[in-house]
Design an enzyme around this catalytic site. Sequence first.
Site, PDB file in Angstrom:
ATOM      1  N   ASN A 161       0.845  -1.191   0.000  1.00  0.00           N
ATOM      2  CA  ASN A 161       0.000   0.000   0.000  1.00  0.00           C
ATOM      3  C   ASN A 161       0.881   1.241   0.000  1.00  0.00           C
ATOM      4  OD1 ASN A 161      -2.924  -0.957   0.261  1.00  0.00           O
ATOM      5  ND2 ASN A 161      -1.787  -2.218   1.748  1.00  0.00           N
ATOM      6  N   GLU A 162       1.185   1.686  -1.197  1.00  0.00           N
ATOM      7  CA  GLU A 162       2.100   2.805  -1.374  1.00  0.00           C
ATOM      8  C   GLU A 162       1.411   4.119  -0.999  1.00  0.00           C
ATOM      9  OE1 GLU A 162       4.978   2.090  -1.605  1.00  0.00           O
ATOM     10  OE2 GLU A 162       5.533   0.691  -3.187  1.00  0.00           O
ATOM     11  N   PRO A 163       2.193   5.218  -0.866  1.00  0.00           N
ATOM     12  CA  PRO A 163       1.581   6.508  -0.536  1.00  0.00           C
ATOM     13  C   PRO A 163       0.385   6.798  -1.442  1.00  0.00           C
ATOM     14  CG  PRO A 163       3.960   6.694  -0.510  1.00  0.00           C
ATOM     15  CD  PRO A 163       3.655   5.294  -0.960  1.00  0.00           C
ATOM     16  N   SER A 165      -2.557   5.390  -0.655  1.00  0.00           N
ATOM     17  CA  SER A 165      -3.543   4.331  -0.377  1.00  0.00           C
ATOM     18  C   SER A 165      -4.483   4.786   0.743  1.00  0.00           C
ATOM     19  CB  SER A 165      -2.830   3.055   0.079  1.00  0.00           C
ATOM     20  OG  SER A 165      -1.984   2.577  -0.935  1.00  0.00           O
ATOM     21  N   THR A 180      10.332   1.892  -3.605  1.00  0.00           N
ATOM     22  CA  THR A 180      10.127   0.460  -3.360  1.00  0.00           C
ATOM     23  C   THR A 180      10.823  -0.359  -4.436  1.00  0.00           C
ATOM     24  OG1 THR A 180       8.004   0.945  -2.349  1.00  0.00           O
ATOM     25  CG2 THR A 180       8.347  -1.320  -3.099  1.00  0.00           C
TER      26      THR A 180
END
Length: 654
Positions: A161-163, A165, A180
């Site tokens: 869940n990247e920025p 999300s 990532t």
Amino acid sequence: MNRQLDPTTAMEKMTTYVRDNSTSVSAEVANEIAALIREKAGKGEMAVLGLATGSTPKGVYRELIRMHQEEGLSFKNVITFNLDEYFPIEPDHLQSYVRYMNEQLFEHVDIEPANVHVPDGTQDAKDVVKYCADYERKIAAAGGLDLQILGIGRTGHIGFNEPGSGEESITRMIWLDEITRQDASGDFQKLDNVPHRAITMGVGTIMKAQRVILMAYGVAKTSIVQKAIEGEVTSEVAASYLQNHENAVIYLDRAAAELLTRFDRPWLVDPTYAWDENRIIKATIWLARRLNKPLLKLTDKDYNKNHLQSLIAEHGPAYDINLRVFRQLQSTITGWPGGKPDKLKQPGDRKWPNDEVFPKRIVLFSPHPDDDVISMGGTQIRLSDQGHEVHAAYQTSGNIAVFDDDAMKFADFAYDFNRMFGIDNERSREIESHVEQYLHNKGVGESDSTEIRTIKGLIRRSEARAGCRYCGIPADRVHFLDLPFYETGRVDKKPIGEEDIEIILEFLKDIKPHQIYAAGDLADPHGTHRVCLDAVFEAVDRLKDEEWYQQCQFFMYRGAWHEWEPESIDMCVPLSPMDVERKRQAIFKHESQKDSAVFPGNDPREFWQRAEERNAETATLYNALGLPEYSAMEAFALYTGDKNYPTRISKSQL
Ligand code: F6R
């Protein structure tokens, strides 16, 4: 929501446990998982676990396997759902999370294959939405997650869940953040090979778990961990949503906890904070850096306005404290890292325990065959120039960090060399064609044959010898220890073993050095540097009663990625512009790592550039604190003898 009564954790919005090291955390978390499995088994129920991959949970899985093998912990009543998987990826790919889970856990325990769920990276892109909805349904049908374990990425991601999300997000396809992908580039050999997408459980999926345990280790995580725990809840740091979870806890090792207020500025939160020398040093340097002032210009008002009233009240006025810290920092600077010969000693010189021994026998441990020159090349040259008996000890072969092309080039060279000199040519022809064929057919991330690994290791050996020759260390003082933990042929290494420790131990007993230097890299708990350091810590622990060791100074250079904070530095060796140039030439001898490296990490600069910038930064920092202006400095911390608190400063925070 802070559920703790301890005032030192007042800034923490989640229950956070800090343990000495990752091994302790792994044991504690594995115990909790085992207790849950047993409790559920006792009631005839299934335990539903949410699992993570990456380096962080490996110790937990190792411990669970041990419990299965030695204590009869059964996984028959366990259902698992993994957080995520790269997309697209085949399940047998070296970096697939299916393969990871099989190797790290499933194939060693008695779990039913039908109870295992890892998102499938082979889906047709158009079917992914439906696939993800099914994944959610399966979790719900199993009764929801009883316990979810998590790591945290440098972007603050949990799962992938990247920025950006949201708190309600569900299992879905996601584009991976650049950071990532860079972090994964080592595993995939290069950035281009890292998939751009992944399937991940959503934040909402994770938040529905009955209990959540997030673990984080090492200095690479300090800053994001601090934001997640002490910062605002924000979609920019998905882990911060856990502040809203009723039953989420965080486990950290000391390195990852370093920036939490209770460790970074403990005087703010600890009403009983007792000032000792190291704490005074740390706080004063912190103040000077915060205000951008040299130490000797700090005033009582500066201390008072920045919540350091107790320091001023107990040890002030500012003038006294400033001078005390200034003198300490000043005493770390020396152009004589191995000590000064008697005839050159001056009255104000700092006294070291084994000052009278000159020249000294010195061992420089280097995890890979170039860390020594990168991190302490200037000091290495100086130690040789000053007449010490310097031994370089390369702990691992470093073979996986050599490009295939180079292996081919050298196999070709060896064949020609042998042909020219009429040496055993048949075999050398065989090897050359083996290398050619093997490399031609080798897939991305696939491991090398033994022959190719040998050639790659030899390349690094010859470079290390060249580097040492340049630094004035003769060939008979260059030692290749080839620690076995490293020889997996893969990025993933074995944990430290007794055989690794024995090799270091025997080597030290043989040389009986007066000084030891080792890479004090505490960053990655499972990385090569950390294992190499642990092997040295363990070995010297067994030597601590030997008379010669009691006279031995053990310095740590920081390693490839970070530098010591000024308060942790015990010795700082200034480099002149000419020294910097010589150091650069020594690094250049490691040709296989130059121009571009197999494992550049997430820093676009070449190793020599990183080293130069880092050494220049240390010099600038010393100068900003009011000390003399040098062009570069190499920094060292003395080992305290306590592997959990290896530096003076870390120990004083106990
Ligand atoms: C892994 C996962 C990720 C990792 C995180 C930390 O399944 O979902 O969130 O937990 O990237 O990775 P490591 O542990 O390798 O530092």
